[in-house]
Design a protein around this motif. Structure first.
Motif, PDB file in Angstrom:
ATOM      1  N   GLN A 276       0.806  -1.222   0.000  1.00 57.89           N
ATOM      2  CA  GLN A 276       0.000   0.000   0.000  1.00 57.89           C
ATOM      3  C   GLN A 276       0.839   1.273   0.000  1.00 57.89           C
ATOM      4  O   GLN A 276       0.283   2.373   0.024  1.00 57.89           O
ATOM      5  CB  GLN A 276      -0.936  -0.003   1.212  1.00 57.89           C
ATOM      6  CG  GLN A 276      -1.892  -1.186   1.260  1.00 57.89           C
ATOM      7  CD  GLN A 276      -2.775  -1.253   0.029  1.00 57.89           C
ATOM      8  OE1 GLN A 276      -3.425  -0.272  -0.339  1.00 57.89           O
ATOM      9  NE2 GLN A 276      -2.803  -2.423  -0.613  1.00 57.89           N
ATOM     10  N   LYS A 277       2.162   1.117   0.016  1.00 56.94           N
ATOM     11  CA  LYS A 277       3.036   2.296   0.061  1.00 56.94           C
ATOM     12  C   LYS A 277       3.930   2.375  -1.171  1.00 56.94           C
ATOM     13  O   LYS A 277       5.022   2.920  -1.141  1.00 56.94           O
ATOM     14  CB  LYS A 277       3.869   2.284   1.350  1.00 56.94           C
ATOM     15  CG  LYS A 277       3.007   2.273   2.604  1.00 56.94           C
ATOM     16  CD  LYS A 277       3.799   2.481   3.870  1.00 56.94           C
ATOM     17  CE  LYS A 277       4.090   3.956   4.104  1.00 56.94           C
ATOM     18  NZ  LYS A 277       4.702   4.183   5.447  1.00 56.94           N
TER      19      LYS A 277
ATOM     20  N   ASN B 204      -0.560  13.806   5.400  1.00 65.69           N
ATOM     21  CA  ASN B 204      -1.993  13.540   5.277  1.00 65.69           C
ATOM     22  C   ASN B 204      -2.773  14.776   4.819  1.00 65.69           C
ATOM     23  O   ASN B 204      -3.845  15.100   5.335  1.00 65.69           O
ATOM     24  CB  ASN B 204      -2.561  13.037   6.615  1.00 65.69           C
ATOM     25  CG  ASN B 204      -3.865  12.293   6.448  1.00 65.69           C
ATOM     26  OD1 ASN B 204      -4.093  11.634   5.440  1.00 65.69           O
ATOM     27  ND2 ASN B 204      -4.739  12.394   7.431  1.00 65.69           N
TER      28      ASN B 204
ATOM     29  N   ASN C 105      -2.125   9.758   4.037  1.00 68.45           N
ATOM     30  CA  ASN C 105      -1.104   8.908   4.646  1.00 68.45           C
ATOM     31  C   ASN C 105      -1.507   7.440   4.665  1.00 68.45           C
ATOM     32  O   ASN C 105      -0.780   6.599   5.175  1.00 68.45           O
ATOM     33  CB  ASN C 105      -0.759   9.398   6.062  1.00 68.45           C
ATOM     34  CG  ASN C 105      -1.944   9.335   7.022  1.00 68.45           C
ATOM     35  OD1 ASN C 105      -3.046   8.891   6.665  1.00 68.45           O
ATOM     36  ND2 ASN C 105      -1.715   9.784   8.244  1.00 68.45           N
ATOM     37  N   ARG C 106      -2.648   7.132   4.071  1.00 64.52           N
ATOM     38  CA  ARG C 106      -3.072   5.752   3.868  1.00 64.52           C
ATOM     39  C   ARG C 106      -3.046   5.400   2.377  1.00 64.52           C
ATOM     40  O   ARG C 106      -3.591   4.379   1.973  1.00 64.52           O
ATOM     41  CB  ARG C 106      -4.481   5.528   4.439  1.00 64.52           C
ATOM     42  CG  ARG C 106      -4.566   5.762   5.935  1.00 64.52           C
ATOM     43  CD  ARG C 106      -5.982   5.722   6.467  1.00 64.52           C
ATOM     44  NE  ARG C 106      -6.895   6.584   5.731  1.00 64.52           N
ATOM     45  CZ  ARG C 106      -6.939   7.903   5.848  1.00 64.52           C
ATOM     46  NH1 ARG C 106      -6.114   8.530   6.677  1.00 64.52           N
ATOM     47  NH2 ARG C 106      -7.795   8.620   5.146  1.00 64.52           N
TER      48      ARG C 106
END
Length: 449
Positions: free
Chosen positions: A165-166, A333, A365-366
């Motif tokens: 996810q990053k 974020n 940030n997700r």
């Protein structure tokens, strides 16, 4: 605001100094503790790094550390962000990517058509290895990948790292186009809010709004068709090839006025014209070798010789600013909207869920949160589905070592279409890429009819 440890993979790139100037310009939005360059080519990186050291000393004195290395463990350990801009095979292989199709009267371009396939088959393995290395040394680092051909690389990384996810694939071309829109409107590019859909290097702006919600799309269309369209980003504004590319947008908007096109669509909508304009002995790669590469290395030499930036002109370009704004929105974020590549999952309602589409997304940030596009009409859907099938077949060819899949991909691509031509191009590219490509099985030579 936490200061970040940034690694730039491909530190010897000719885009790196522009990236550094962008980091200087954006240091309030994206403050750094350290910058580390990593490259496998020590000589190429050293010159850029030595010039960068002087730039940072003068313009970023609060930076706690600047390092450069060819040791991946040293470079990648304890990274917060990794910006990736690698070119497997370098400009020498890019020149072959562009020359071979032209010999067969097909588009010779770095990321589109046969050139894109060749570059993609070289890039996939190195990118997979690099992501594995980053995850070994810095499991929680954000990876922002600029490596081309971004669509093919993104599809391969989606398959290889489905749960990461990053890891985000991005391209600055939509932003570079928006710089020119901003020039037409007399606004800053980051004050514009785009509505956009497509694949990488294969998409359309449906609307250009400002942050107050005012729609400027018709104003931009009118300006393009009546006054012309020019590149305004510092890196490409004076480049004759880019000037011609932006001029072609006038024709695209005239022929297909519903939406504003990505400039790369010229290769798919007007392939015969593109072939006529190109010179096998002076490809875009050769122009870069004789142009930007020499210019950047001369600039670096001047900075090093003077031990100062006093006698050079340094510019901030959208390539760096875009990457950094995306990174800042992730780090803090911010929820800013940027055009990035994401797995479709219904974003474009009538395209496959597993397509890697390029759409506006909230950057958090997700990770990216894509904004729904809805259904697209038949013309655009048809074009995209053909291009998407080509991209998936290229990645299939890599994983399956399949000559047949590579041939299918080239035959399907709008820059080639003709199967005998596709086979001849493929055979020549196999010969040129022996050091880089996986071995493609069932290699059948062209049949003359």
């Amino acid at each position: 605001m936490k200061k970040q440890n940034l690694v730039v993979v491909g530190g010897g790139s000719t885009y790196t100094i522009g990236m550094i100037m962008s980091l200087v310009a954006e240091k309030e939005q994206f403050p750094l503790r350290t910058i580390t360059f990593y490259d496998t080519n020590a000589d190429r990186q050293e010159k850029i790094a030595k010039a960068t050291e002087i730039i940072l000393r003068e313009k970023y004195p609060e930076l706690e550390g600047f390092y450069y290395t060819t040791d991946k463990e040293e470079a990648l350990t304890n990274a917060d962000f990794v910006f990736v801009q690698i070119r497997t095979g370098g400009l020498a292989m890019r020149e072959k990517d562009e020359q071979i199709p032209l010999r067969h009267e097909a588009v010779g371009q770095e990321t589109c058509g046969p050139g894109g396939m060749a570059y993609g088959l070289r890039s996939i393995g190195d990118m997979i290895d690099l992501v594995n290395d980053i995850r070994h040394y810095s499991p929680d680092a954000w990876i922002l990948n600029y490596t081309n051909p971004a669509a093919i690389v993104a599809e391969a990384l989606r398959r290889e790292f489905p749960d990461d996810q990053k890891l985000l694939n991005i391209c600055d071309m939509p932003a570079a186009i928006m710089v020119s829109y901003a020039g037409i409107l007399g606004k800053d590019v980051f004050d514009l809010v785009p509505e956009y859909f497509g694949l990488n290097h294969f998409g359309w702006f449906t609307k250009i709004l400002d942050k107050d919600g005012k729609d400027h799309t018709d104003t931009i269309k009118r300006a393009i068709t009546e006054d012309g369209f020019i590149p305004e980003d510092a890196e490409i504004a004076n480049d004759p090839s880019w000037i011609k590319t932006f001029k072609q947008v006038e024709q695209m908007v005239t022929d297909f006025p519903e939406y504003l096109p990505n400039t790369y669509l010229q290769y798919y909508l007007y392939p015969s014209q593109m072939v006529e304009k190109e010179d096998e002995n002076n490809t875009r790669a050769r122009q870069v070798i004789n142009g930007r590469e020499k210019r950047v290395h001369t600039l670096a030499d001047q900075i090093i010789a003077d031990n100062s930036t006093e006698n050079v002109e340094l510019e901030v370009d959208i390539h760096g600013r875009y990457m950094i704004r995306v990174a800042a929105s992730m780090a803090y974020n911010n929820g800013d909207i940027f055009i990035v590549m994401v797995e479709n999952n219904g974003t474009i309602a009538n395209l496959p869920d597993d397509a890697m589409v390029e759409v506006p997304s909230l950057i958090t940030n997700r990770g990216p949160k894509p904004l729904a596009v809805g259904h697209i009409s038949t013309f655009y859907k048809g074009l995209i589905e053909g291009q998407l099938a080509y991209e998936k077949l290229v990645v299939d060819a890599y994983y399956e070592n399949s000559y047949e899949k590579a041939l299918q991909a080239l035959t399907l691509n709008r820059t080639v279409v003709d199967a005998p031509r596709a086979r001849k191009i493929l055979d020549d590219m196999i010969d040129a890429n022996k050091e880089y490509w996986p071995k493609l099985h069932a290699n059948k030579k062209a049949v003359t009819v």
